[in-house]
Design a protein around this motif. Structure first.
Motif, PDB file in Angstrom:
ATOM      1  N   LYS B 218       0.790  -1.251   0.146  1.00 23.88           N
ATOM      2  CA  LYS B 218       0.011  -0.012  -0.010  1.00 23.88           C
ATOM      3  C   LYS B 218       0.974   1.193  -0.147  1.00 23.88           C
ATOM      4  O   LYS B 218       1.864   1.258   0.886  1.00 23.88           O
ATOM      5  CB  LYS B 218      -0.902   0.005   1.146  1.00 23.88           C
ATOM      6  CG  LYS B 218      -1.756   1.056   1.118  1.00 23.88           C
ATOM      7  CD  LYS B 218      -3.021   1.056   2.347  1.00 23.88           C
ATOM      8  CE  LYS B 218      -3.337   2.423   2.434  1.00 23.88           C
ATOM      9  NZ  LYS B 218      -4.336   2.692   3.303  1.00 23.88           N
ATOM     10  N   GLY B 219       0.526   2.253  -0.765  1.00 18.93           N
ATOM     11  CA  GLY B 219       1.245   3.614  -0.737  1.00 18.93           C
ATOM     12  C   GLY B 219       2.482   3.577  -1.967  1.00 18.93           C
ATOM     13  O   GLY B 219       2.735   4.738  -1.881  1.00 18.93           O
ATOM     14  N   GLU B 220       2.776   2.467  -2.048  1.00 16.81           N
ATOM     15  CA  GLU B 220       3.731   2.630  -3.080  1.00 16.81           C
ATOM     16  C   GLU B 220       3.736   3.079  -4.447  1.00 16.81           C
ATOM     17  O   GLU B 220       2.628   2.869  -4.749  1.00 16.81           O
ATOM     18  CB  GLU B 220       4.590   1.098  -3.469  1.00 16.81           C
ATOM     19  CG  GLU B 220       5.381   0.529  -2.297  1.00 16.81           C
ATOM     20  CD  GLU B 220       6.134  -0.757  -2.356  1.00 16.81           C
ATOM     21  OE1 GLU B 220       6.813  -1.410  -1.645  1.00 16.81           O
ATOM     22  OE2 GLU B 220       5.560  -1.611  -3.300  1.00 16.81           O
ATOM     23  N   LYS B 221       4.544   3.259  -5.278  1.00 12.86           N
ATOM     24  CA  LYS B 221       4.402   3.806  -6.535  1.00 12.86           C
ATOM     25  C   LYS B 221       4.435   2.494  -7.492  1.00 12.86           C
ATOM     26  O   LYS B 221       5.362   1.678  -7.467  1.00 12.86           O
ATOM     27  CB  LYS B 221       5.485   4.780  -6.859  1.00 12.86           C
ATOM     28  CG  LYS B 221       4.653   5.932  -8.252  1.00 12.86           C
ATOM     29  CD  LYS B 221       5.458   6.936  -8.084  1.00 12.86           C
ATOM     30  CE  LYS B 221       4.688   8.024  -8.818  1.00 12.86           C
ATOM     31  NZ  LYS B 221       4.439   9.302  -8.276  1.00 12.86           N
ATOM     32  N   VAL B 222       3.419   2.304  -8.316  1.00 15.80           N
ATOM     33  CA  VAL B 222       3.641   1.092  -9.407  1.00 15.80           C
ATOM     34  C   VAL B 222       3.425   1.634 -10.787  1.00 15.80           C
ATOM     35  O   VAL B 222       3.282   2.773 -10.969  1.00 15.80           O
ATOM     36  CB  VAL B 222       2.370   0.130  -9.070  1.00 15.80           C
ATOM     37  CG1 VAL B 222       2.405  -0.407  -7.906  1.00 15.80           C
ATOM     38  CG2 VAL B 222       0.972   0.873  -9.165  1.00 15.80           C
ATOM     39  N   LYS B 223       3.923   0.561 -11.607  1.00 12.61           N
ATOM     40  CA  LYS B 223       3.824   0.912 -12.934  1.00 12.61           C
ATOM     41  C   LYS B 223       3.351  -0.041 -13.855  1.00 12.61           C
ATOM     42  O   LYS B 223       3.502  -1.018 -13.470  1.00 12.61           O
ATOM     43  CB  LYS B 223       5.409   1.252 -13.341  1.00 12.61           C
ATOM     44  CG  LYS B 223       5.597   1.871 -14.704  1.00 12.61           C
ATOM     45  CD  LYS B 223       6.970   2.298 -15.255  1.00 12.61           C
ATOM     46  CE  LYS B 223       7.570   1.547 -16.316  1.00 12.61           C
ATOM     47  NZ  LYS B 223       8.992   1.784 -16.680  1.00 12.61           N
ATOM     48  N   PHE B 224       2.603   0.521 -14.740  1.00 10.70           N
ATOM     49  CA  PHE B 224       2.130  -0.487 -15.784  1.00 10.70           C
ATOM     50  C   PHE B 224       2.791  -0.594 -16.919  1.00 10.70           C
ATOM     51  O   PHE B 224       3.162   0.293 -17.680  1.00 10.70           O
ATOM     52  CB  PHE B 224       0.497  -0.283 -16.237  1.00 10.70           C
ATOM     53  CG  PHE B 224      -0.504  -0.289 -15.088  1.00 10.70           C
ATOM     54  CD1 PHE B 224      -0.160  -0.515 -13.976  1.00 10.70           C
ATOM     55  CD2 PHE B 224      -1.846   0.042 -15.498  1.00 10.70           C
ATOM     56  CE1 PHE B 224      -1.244  -0.611 -12.854  1.00 10.70           C
ATOM     57  CE2 PHE B 224      -2.937  -0.064 -14.428  1.00 10.70           C
ATOM     58  CZ  PHE B 224      -2.638  -0.274 -13.131  1.00 10.70           C
ATOM     59  N   VAL B 225       3.403  -1.767 -17.330  1.00 11.34           N
ATOM     60  CA  VAL B 225       4.479  -1.853 -18.289  1.00 11.34           C
ATOM     61  C   VAL B 225       4.201  -1.607 -19.605  1.00 11.34           C
ATOM     62  O   VAL B 225       4.837  -0.582 -20.321  1.00 11.34           O
ATOM     63  CB  VAL B 225       5.099  -3.416 -18.206  1.00 11.34           C
ATOM     64  CG1 VAL B 225       6.271  -3.524 -19.318  1.00 11.34           C
ATOM     65  CG2 VAL B 225       5.810  -3.608 -17.057  1.00 11.34           C
ATOM     66  N   SER B 226       2.914  -1.991 -20.088  1.00  8.95           N
ATOM     67  CA  SER B 226       2.705  -1.652 -21.560  1.00  8.95           C
ATOM     68  C   SER B 226       2.285  -0.375 -21.868  1.00  8.95           C
ATOM     69  O   SER B 226       2.604   0.289 -23.001  1.00  8.95           O
ATOM     70  CB  SER B 226       1.460  -2.617 -22.156  1.00  8.95           C
ATOM     71  OG  SER B 226       0.126  -1.993 -21.669  1.00  8.95           O
ATOM     72  N   THR B 227       1.613   0.423 -20.755  1.00  5.09           N
ATOM     73  CA  THR B 227       1.337   1.867 -21.102  1.00  5.09           C
ATOM     74  C   THR B 227       2.575   2.604 -20.446  1.00  5.09           C
ATOM     75  O   THR B 227       2.558   3.870 -20.908  1.00  5.09           O
ATOM     76  CB  THR B 227       0.115   2.107 -20.519  1.00  5.09           C
ATOM     77  OG1 THR B 227       0.256   2.120 -19.094  1.00  5.09           O
ATOM     78  CG2 THR B 227      -0.955   1.284 -20.884  1.00  5.09           C
ATOM     79  N   GLY B 228       3.244   2.287 -19.852  1.00  6.06           N
ATOM     80  CA  GLY B 228       4.084   3.008 -19.016  1.00  6.06           C
ATOM     81  C   GLY B 228       3.836   4.166 -17.928  1.00  6.06           C
ATOM     82  O   GLY B 228       4.487   4.840 -17.432  1.00  6.06           O
ATOM     83  N   GLN B 229       2.422   4.024 -17.618  1.00  4.44           N
ATOM     84  CA  GLN B 229       2.046   4.858 -16.836  1.00  4.44           C
ATOM     85  C   GLN B 229       2.179   4.490 -15.395  1.00  4.44           C
ATOM     86  O   GLN B 229       2.371   3.248 -14.911  1.00  4.44           O
ATOM     87  CB  GLN B 229       0.414   4.842 -16.956  1.00  4.44           C
ATOM     88  CG  GLN B 229      -0.170   5.380 -18.181  1.00  4.44           C
ATOM     89  CD  GLN B 229      -0.170   6.699 -18.193  1.00  4.44           C
ATOM     90  OE1 GLN B 229       0.233   7.515 -17.212  1.00  4.44           O
ATOM     91  NE2 GLN B 229      -0.747   7.358 -19.396  1.00  4.44           N
ATOM     92  N   GLU B 230       2.356   5.403 -14.417  1.00  4.30           N
ATOM     93  CA  GLU B 230       2.621   5.224 -13.141  1.00  4.30           C
ATOM     94  C   GLU B 230       1.398   5.541 -12.043  1.00  4.30           C
ATOM     95  O   GLU B 230       0.996   6.589 -12.572  1.00  4.30           O
ATOM     96  CB  GLU B 230       4.010   5.885 -12.500  1.00  4.30           C
ATOM     97  CG  GLU B 230       5.097   5.495 -13.187  1.00  4.30           C
ATOM     98  CD  GLU B 230       6.503   6.019 -12.885  1.00  4.30           C
ATOM     99  OE1 GLU B 230       6.506   6.850 -11.963  1.00  4.30           O
ATOM    100  OE2 GLU B 230       7.503   5.501 -13.399  1.00  4.30           O
ATOM    101  N   TYR B 231       1.145   4.919 -11.271  1.00  2.00           N
ATOM    102  CA  TYR B 231       0.137   5.377 -10.323  1.00  2.00           C
ATOM    103  C   TYR B 231       0.472   4.909  -8.712  1.00  2.00           C
ATOM    104  O   TYR B 231       1.445   4.121  -8.485  1.00  2.00           O
ATOM    105  CB  TYR B 231      -0.957   4.453 -10.530  1.00  2.00           C
ATOM    106  CG  TYR B 231      -1.535   4.499 -11.935  1.00  2.00           C
ATOM    107  CD1 TYR B 231      -2.265   5.512 -12.288  1.00  2.00           C
ATOM    108  CD2 TYR B 231      -1.141   3.396 -12.879  1.00  2.00           C
ATOM    109  CE1 TYR B 231      -2.995   5.476 -13.712  1.00  2.00           C
ATOM    110  CE2 TYR B 231      -1.506   3.459 -13.977  1.00  2.00           C
ATOM    111  CZ  TYR B 231      -2.410   4.549 -14.719  1.00  2.00           C
ATOM    112  OH  TYR B 231      -2.807   4.523 -16.103  1.00  2.00           O
TER     113      TYR B 231
END
Lengths: 345, 594
Positions: B218-231
């Motif tokens: 919880k609270g970490e920054k994650v990334k979606f590989v195919s889109t490169g978007q971070e959340y």
């Protein structure tokens, strides 16, 4: 039953308060089964409780087989001044199909007896587009009818209601339903023949010699108030329409306990506008758009201008002084045109 | 991790998957009786009505066996060929699968293709013979089929009845004993596979994932590989009947992520979630889902275009596989050209627009995507008949082909082969599963499947045949555009792309069908079918002569008014094309041709 209707009349004597009555109609079911004395009683009560105009039209709906000369004289003497006789057809096989017990001769005799008894305002009913009815048979019916010189003719195409025995037969294929093209042709033949004989086609299903339009029927299409007494009877007072229970026993029981058993429908502005459009377009006097504007603040000519132009261009309708009326061709499509002109709900 | 079991259910529609899943949830106390709504997992109204799962879902159960506590993640899969990619991702998230087969029906085509997918992914298969309580169950024959198919022992097949609650405990025990615990390193960089996403109008998109390696916190920054978007991982948790937030989810487990994503398009099923600061590699297997069927969607009432646009946008929020762009039709005005995964998907979208958004829409003739090669050497994609290039500029055209697998009772082979040949199919092989059941494979054009193939297959096989298919590529075909004219005016929305060899027949049948569907009007209507300038068929609808009810007195007026109001309402579902009023269903006439 007559006692109950008299009692209902007392209970509802204020329904038409201050209205002047110019037509009284004994109809629905078979009122010609009533004794003249019973009709006299009912008419006397109406005179007592309502303001009845002199020259009031008093119609009795009758089957030819109920009317012999003496009965006719008696009805005339108690105040019936118009007869509406359900002849339907002059062909015995069609009469049998309609489950009528009279025959063509009875029908003719009864109109002649009525003349002798002094009736000078007689309407007859005819039905067309019967199953397997040919154009020739229909022309013959019209010819026979004209020989009797009735003042008024009402004529209906056979309409099959889904909830009836006919409706069930039609569904199972036991009864062949006449298609609309035949019905249209029969209506056209009727209009042509009757107009040639001096009748005015003043409403989709009604024809009259000059001065003999039914005051009663016309009042429905002109939006007049009316009071209906007895089981199933409908009443209207420009605000709502109500209808009594249809079941005779339920009606009698309720009236006995001093209550009129009815259901009521409050009419919205759109309902009233739509009803006016639907009834007025059926008549020769047409739909008065100024009336709609003044009475209901509804500008039909503006709201439906494209459609109205279209039906005028294609000769389904004409417009004179803000009165929209249907041509001969248009009258055959009166329901469709009315529905198209309705206010959407 | 050794106490986690991830499994899915492979079953054909109507084989009782949802009911059996409900029993598992009840038995493990995941839902109380009070919460028990029939078929808990299918929570979309439409799903419940059609009795199928449209979107996949996941739910976690706790189960105690031999003194040990186990976490069982049931990953539900959609049961229709339109959604086969989603199925493949759900399967990839599991170590095992329950193969549920109706004891009275046997294995169906869709089940087999999903089963192969599961075997390819090395899933442990637990065969379950369901509806064993039915009087016409054939446990011996169907067991033979299963043994033949997956090479298990007869005693491995669990007898069950979801309805009667038979065999539920056996299934749970088998899940624990036979399915392997997940492998993975909770300390490695994060790799989690997205296998589903759910739209929540208050919280945005909920991403459903399986952690393969590493731990999501919880609270970490994650990334979606195919889109490169971070959340930011604002909230993570496990899926019980409701969501249960927690602080971390480690390798082997299944969970959800909420991170303020508003549009479903940003979340791709099959994508890998990793840590933004210490990223792991992509898990692979990711594909963009491509639409297979295209159709126009238009408002019946042209003034409702903006409202329709807003509704389509909202739909897209929770259905990433729906794609659309603006389209104008001479006949229908402004609307949308939409891409769907298949015919069921199209039907679902149309129904959701009508039910959830109260829109009345016209859907035009569905079409597959053709590829046109022009004489100047360029290639264009054709998603709609109106995009068909001028024949003089066209070199050739290609259409998508599929490989179709059909399983049926042997007695219907002849009829099925006849149907497939009629649909331009080529039979590849047939293979008897048992003495009475045969599996056939065909190559055929996808466009033939779109036009009412499935219903016909069902009717010629009295419901016994099942179908599965996948795209195998494009092939040159002689396709032409069939136009329809009403009173001499071409109606673009009624055009279709059909094979030349069948175009005359289609033209004739389409005219006949339209004659049936378009009501008689105040004037005569000519319906013509044309290919190029050539008229190939014509039908006339004669004008209505009479539409008036005879009697209209005091007692008739209310009833009559209501009748005409109904007539008027019917008209609202019609679209005016030139002077002709065309009902909504006429635009799909081509699908209703016998």
């Amino acid at each position: 039953m007559v006692e109950a209707i008299l009692q209902e009349m007392v209970l509802r004597k204020d329904y038409l308060i201050e209205e002047r009555i110019d037509t009284i109609y004994f109809g629905g079911g078979t009122p010609s089964l009533l004794a003249a004395s019973e009709i006299a009683k009912l008419l006397a009560a109406i005179q007592k409780h309502f303001i009845v105009l002199p020259g009031v039209e008093v119609t009795l709906e009758a089957n030819p087989d109920d009317l012999d000369f003496d009965t006719l004289v008696a009805f005339k003497s108690v105040g019936i001044n118009r007869l509406s006789i359900g002849i339907q057809s002059f062909h015995s096989h069609h009469l049998q199909f309609l489950h009528r017990v009279h025959n063509a001769d009875q029908a003719k005799n009864c109109v002649q007896d009525a003349r002798k008894a002094g009736f000078d305002n007689i309407s007859i009913d005819l039905i067309y587009a019967l199953t397997n009815e040919t154009d020739e048979e229909w022309r013959e019916d019209i010819r026979q009818a004209l020989l009797l010189e009735p003042e008024h003719i009402s004529s209906y195409s056979l309409t099959i209601e889904p909830q009836t025995v006919f409706g069930k037969w039609a569904k199972t294929g036991k009864l062949r339903v006449t298609d609309d093209d035949v019905a249209a042709r029969h209506l056209e033949i009727l209009i042509e023949q009757l107009e040639a004989s001096g009748y005015e086609h003043y409403e989709v299903s009604n024809f009259a010699k000059a001065g003999f339009q039914s005051k009663h029927n016309s009042s429905y299409w002109k939006g007049a108030k009316y009071l209906g007494l007895g089981p199933s009877a409908h009443s209207y007072n420009k605000v709502s329409r109500q209808f009594n229970v249809a079941n005779n026993h339920a009606y009698l029981r309720s009236i006995k306990s001093g209550e009129v058993p009815f259901e009521k429908e409050i009419l919205s502005r759109a309902d009233k506008v739509n009803e006016y459009i639907l009834t007025s377009l059926r008549t020769s006097w047409g739909c008065n758009c100024d009336y709609l504007k003044n009475e209901f603040d509804y500008d039909l000519l503006l709201e439906q201008s494209a459609y109205i132009q279209d039906i005028i261009k294609n000769e389904y309708a004409r417009l004179d002084n803000a009165v929209l009326s249907l041509t001969k061709k248009g009258k055959l499509l009166a329901d469709k045109i009315a529905s198209d002109l309705f206010i959407s709900l | 991790m050794e106490n986690i079991r991830n499994f899915c259910i492979i079953a054909h529609i109507d084989h009782g998957k949802s009911t059996l899943a409900d029993r598992l949830l009840e038995f493990t106390g995941t839902v109380t009786d009070r919460e028990m709504q029939a078929q808990v997992l299918d929570n979309m109204d439409l799903e419940r009505e059609k009795g199928i799962t449209i979107k996949s879902h996941a739910i976690q159960m706790n189960y105690k066996l031999d003194g040990k506590d186990y976490v069982l993640n049931l990953i539900d899969t959609p049961g229709h060929v339109d959604f086969s990619y989603e199925v493949s991702r759900s399967i990839a998230a599991c170590e095992g699968a329950l193969l549920i087969v109706d004891a009275s029906q046997g294995i169906e085509a869709q089940t087999i293709s999903n089963l192969y997918l599961a075997l390819e992914n090395d899933l442990e298969i637990i065969p379950v013979l369901n509806k064993i309580d039915l009087p016409h169950a054939m446990p011996e024959e169907v067991t033979d089929e299963i043994v033949e198919m997956i090479g298990c022992k007869r005693e491995d097949v669990i007898h069950a009845s979801g309805k009667e609650g038979i065999g539920i405990e056996d299934i749970l025990k088998a899940v624990v004993h036979r399915i392997k615990a997940p492998k993975g390193d909770p300390k490695a960089p994060l790799q989690a596979m997205i296998f589903d996403s759910v739209f929540n109008s208050f919280r945005g998109i909920e991403v459903i994932f399986r952690v393969v390696n590493g731990t999501i916190r919880k609270g970490e920054k994650v990334k979606f590989v195919s889109t490169g978007q971070e959340y930011g991982a604002d909230e993570i948790g496990i899926l019980r009947l409701n969501q249960q937030p927690c602080n971390e989810i480690s390798a082997g487990n299944v969970g959800y992520l909420i991170s303020g994503i508003k549009v479903a398009k940003e979340v791709h099923v099959g994508d890998t979630i990793t840590n933004a600061i210490n990223p792991g590699a992509s898990l692979g297997g990711f594909q963009e889902v491509k639409p297979m069927v295209f159709a126009g969607i238009y408002p019946v009432d042209t003034t409702e275009f903006e409202e329709l646009r807003a509704s389509m946008e909202k739909l897209q929020l929770n259905d990433a596989s729906l794609v659309w762009e603006l389209e104008t039709s001479a006949a229908l005005g402004f609307g949308f050209r939409c891409g769907f995964l298949g015919m069921l998907h199209m039907e679902i979208i149309q129904e959701r627009l009508e039910r959830e958004f109260n829109m009345t829409v016209i859907t035009t003739v569905p079409s597959v995507q053709f590829k046109a090669y022009l004489t100047d050497g360029t290639q264009v994609d054709i998603n709609a008949p109106s995009e068909m290039p001028d024949p003089t500029k066209m070199d050739y055209i290609e259409e998508p082909y599929i490989k179709a697998q059909i399983i049926s009772k042997a007695e219907y082979i002849g009829a099925i082969i006849g149907l497939c040949m009629d649909k331009r199919g080529i039979i590849l092989n047939q293979n008897y599963l048992t003495t009475d059941r045969v599996e056939m494979s065909f190559e055929m054009p996808l466009s033939e499947i779109v036009f009412d193939f499935f219903d016909k297959l069902k009717s010629i096989s009295r419901g016994y045949a099942s179908l599965d298919y996948h795209l195998i590529g494009f092939r040159e075909s002689d396709m032409v555009k069939l136009d329809i004219m009403l009173n001499g005016e071409k109606v673009d929305a009624l055009s279709a792309i059909v094979h030349r060899g069948k175009s005359q027949e289609w033209g004739r049948k389409l005219c006949e069908k339209l004659k049936e569907l378009i009501p008689r009007q105040m004037f005569e209507i000519a319906i013509q079918a044309a290919i190029g300038q050539k008229i190939v068929s014509r039908e006339n609808i004669s004008a209505i002569r009479k539409n008036v009810i005879a009697k209209c007195y005091g007692g008739d007026i209310s009833r009559k008014r209501k009748l005409l109001e109904k007539q008027k309402k019917g008209k609202k579902r019609m679209r005016q094309i030139g002077t002709v009023e065309v009902p909504q269903e006429a635009f799909m006439a081509i699908l209703k041709i016998e």
